[in-house]
Scaffold this active site. Structure first.
Site, PDB file in Angstrom:
ATOM      1  N   ARG A 244       0.180  -1.525  -0.049  1.00 14.74           N
ATOM      2  CA  ARG A 244       0.408   0.241   0.275  1.00 14.74           C
ATOM      3  C   ARG A 244       0.790   1.562  -0.121  1.00 14.74           C
ATOM      4  O   ARG A 244       2.428   1.240   1.258  1.00 14.74           O
ATOM      5  CB  ARG A 244      -0.644  -0.389   1.194  1.00 14.74           C
ATOM      6  CG  ARG A 244      -1.928  -1.114   1.378  1.00 14.74           C
ATOM      7  CD  ARG A 244      -3.180  -1.061   0.208  1.00 14.74           C
ATOM      8  NE  ARG A 244      -3.752  -1.268   0.160  1.00 14.74           N
ATOM      9  CZ  ARG A 244      -4.230  -2.748  -0.134  1.00 14.74           C
ATOM     10  NH1 ARG A 244      -3.033  -3.146  -1.510  1.00 14.74           N
ATOM     11  NH2 ARG A 244      -5.273  -3.608   0.038  1.00 14.74           N
ATOM     12  N   GLU A 272      -2.687   7.922  -4.875  1.00 12.39           N
ATOM     13  CA  GLU A 272      -2.738   7.108  -5.749  1.00 12.39           C
ATOM     14  C   GLU A 272      -4.293   7.141  -5.680  1.00 12.39           C
ATOM     15  O   GLU A 272      -5.495   7.273  -4.934  1.00 12.39           O
ATOM     16  CB  GLU A 272      -3.087   5.488  -5.009  1.00 12.39           C
ATOM     17  CG  GLU A 272      -2.933   4.416  -6.068  1.00 12.39           C
ATOM     18  CD  GLU A 272      -2.801   3.061  -5.431  1.00 12.39           C
ATOM     19  OE1 GLU A 272      -3.921   2.580  -5.280  1.00 12.39           O
ATOM     20  OE2 GLU A 272      -1.824   3.204  -4.505  1.00 12.39           O
ATOM     21  N   HIS A 291      -0.786   0.002  -9.430  1.00 12.30           N
ATOM     22  CA  HIS A 291      -1.517  -1.040  -8.832  1.00 12.30           C
ATOM     23  C   HIS A 291      -2.538  -1.781  -9.728  1.00 12.30           C
ATOM     24  O   HIS A 291      -3.579  -1.415  -9.401  1.00 12.30           O
ATOM     25  CB  HIS A 291      -3.554  -0.042  -8.152  1.00 12.30           C
ATOM     26  CG  HIS A 291      -3.181  -1.130  -6.699  1.00 12.30           C
ATOM     27  ND1 HIS A 291      -3.862  -0.281  -5.461  1.00 12.30           N
ATOM     28  CD2 HIS A 291      -3.047  -2.093  -5.928  1.00 12.30           C
ATOM     29  CE1 HIS A 291      -4.076  -0.646  -4.879  1.00 12.30           C
ATOM     30  NE2 HIS A 291      -3.655  -2.484  -4.609  1.00 12.30           N
TER      31      HIS A 291
END
Length: 328
Positions: A244, A272, A291
Site C-alpha cells: 500500500r 493514489e 496498482h
C-alpha cells in the site's frame, strides 16, 4: 346446505428471515453456490439490486473505491459477513461501526498471492535489468547496450511475510539469491527459515540489495518507510512496494531517488492514483505500475473459489474464514 371450511390455511410469515447475498460477480457465473440463499448482483452501481436490509452476506465490489463500497452498509442492518476481494481491508474499516454487532469483516487472504507475487518478481527483474530504459531506447530507435545487475547473488529482504510475502519468496527460489530475509509483525519459524519481528529491520536493511514491501497498511506500518528506514538502506538498493502506498513517506523517497542513491519500483503510491504532474512520475530510477498486482487473469477463478468456500461455510452455519474484525 354447503359447508364452509373455516380452518386456517398455511400461515405466511410477513417478515421472512433475510437471506440475500450481494455479489459483485453475476451469480450465474459462479458454479457451486450453496442453495437456500438468494443471490443478487451489485457492482457499485447507483441503484441497489434489492433492499439492503435483507442482505446477510455482502461481498464488496472489487477496485471500486471506499465510498461506493461503504455506501450500503448503514442500510444493511441484518448483514452477518462483509467479504472483501482484497487482502487489505483498510478501505472498509470506517464501515465497521455501521455494521450490526457480531457482523464479521473478512479479507481475501490467498486470492492475490500468485498474481501479486508475479508482479513483484516482474518489478524486481525489470528494475535491476534496466528494462524501462531499454523500452525508451526502443521508442527512440537507440541501441542502448550496457552492463546491468542481475538478481542472482543479491540479498533480498521481504517486509511483511503473510501469504503474499511467502509466495514472493517461493518465486525467488530459482534465481540464486544470496540470501532472503523475512520480517513480519510477529516472529516465527517457517520451513524456509525464521521470520523476524519489525524490530529487526534496523539491523537487516543495510545488507539488503532489494527490499520488498508486502505488509498490510495498519497504524503500525503507516509511514514505516520514512527517512530513517531509507537512510539505512545500502547505496544502490532497490525498494519494491506491492503493498500500500501509505507505507512509504513519498517525500522521503523522492529525496533519495533524486539524489540517485536509491531506486524504486512501485505498484502503489501515496497519493493514489498518482496525479499528473506529480514529481514521482519523473524521478530518476523509479518504475511505476498503476496498482495492478491483483487485477490479472488469475483473479476471477480464485475470487469465485473464495466465494464458494465462504458461502458454503456460511450456509452451513459454520464459522467463515479470513475474519479480520468483528463489529461491536
Amino acid at each position: 346446505m354447503a359447508s364452509t371450511d373455516r380452518r386456517p390455511g398455511p400461515r405466511t410469515d410477513p417478515n421472512p428471515a433475510p437471506k440475500d447475498v450481494w455479489l459483485p460477480i453475476p451469480p450465474e457465473e459462479i458454479d457451486g453456490l450453496p442453495e437456500g440463499l438468494n443471490y443478487v448482483h451489485w457492482d457499485a452501481g447507483p441503484a441497489y439490486p434489492a433492499d439492503p436490509a435483507r442482505c446477510v452476506f455482502y461481498c464488496v465490489p472489487y477496485m471500486k473505491g471506499a465510498e461506493p463500497s461503504l455506501r450500503p452498509l448503514p442500510l444493511m442492518r441484518n448483514v452477518r459477513v462483509v467479504q472483501t476481494l482484497t487482502a487489505g481491508i483498510e478501505h472498509m474499516l470506517p464501515g465497521l461501526p455501521r455494521m450490526p454487532a457480531g457482523a464479521q469483516l473478512c479479507n481475501a487472504r490467498g486470492l492475490h498471492d500468485a498474481s501479486t507475487a508475479e508482479l513483484a518478481l516482474t518489478l524486481i527483474l525489470a528494475s535491476l535489468r534496466g528494462i524501462p530504459d531499454f523500452v525508451r531506447g526502443q521508442d527512440a530507435e537507440e541501441w542502448r547496450h550496457g552492463f546491468q545487475p542481475a538478481l542472482a547473488d543479491k540479498s533480498v529482504l521481504i517486509v511483511g511475510y503473510g501469504s503474499i510475502g511467502s509466495a514472493i519468496e517461493e518465486r525467488l527460489t530459482p534465481f540464486e539469491c544470496a540470501r532472503v530475509a523475512r520480517i513480519a509483525r510477529t516472529a516465527r519459524d517457517t520451513v524456509r527459515g525464521p521470520v523476524l519481528p519489525l524490530s529487526a529491520l534496523s539491523d537487516l536493511l543495510p545488507d539488503a540489495d532489494v527490499v520488498v514491501l508486502a505488509t498490510p497498511l495498519t497504524e503500525e506500518t503507516h509511514g514505516l518507510v520514512g527517512s530513517d528506514f531509507l537512510a539505512r538502506m545500502k547505496d544502490g538498493a532497490l525498494l519494491v512496494n506491492i503493498a500500500r502506498g501509505g507505507i512509504v513517506d513519498t517525500n522521503a523517497l523522492l529525496a533519495e531517488l533524486e539524489s540517485g542513491r536509491l531506486r524504486a519500483a512501485l505498484d502503489v503510491t501515496d497519493p493514489e492514483p498518482l496525479p499528473a504532474g506529480h514529481p514521482l512520475w519523473h524521478a530518476p530510477g523509479v518504475l511505476i505500475t498503476p496498482h495492478v498486482g491483483g487485477p490479472s487473469s488469475a483473479f476471477l477463478p480464485r475470487a469465485k473459489r473464495l466465494l464458494r468456500e465462504q458461502l458454503a461455510l456460511f450456509a452451513g452455519g459454520e464459522p467463515v474464514g479470513n475474519v479480520i474484525a468483528t463489529a461491536d
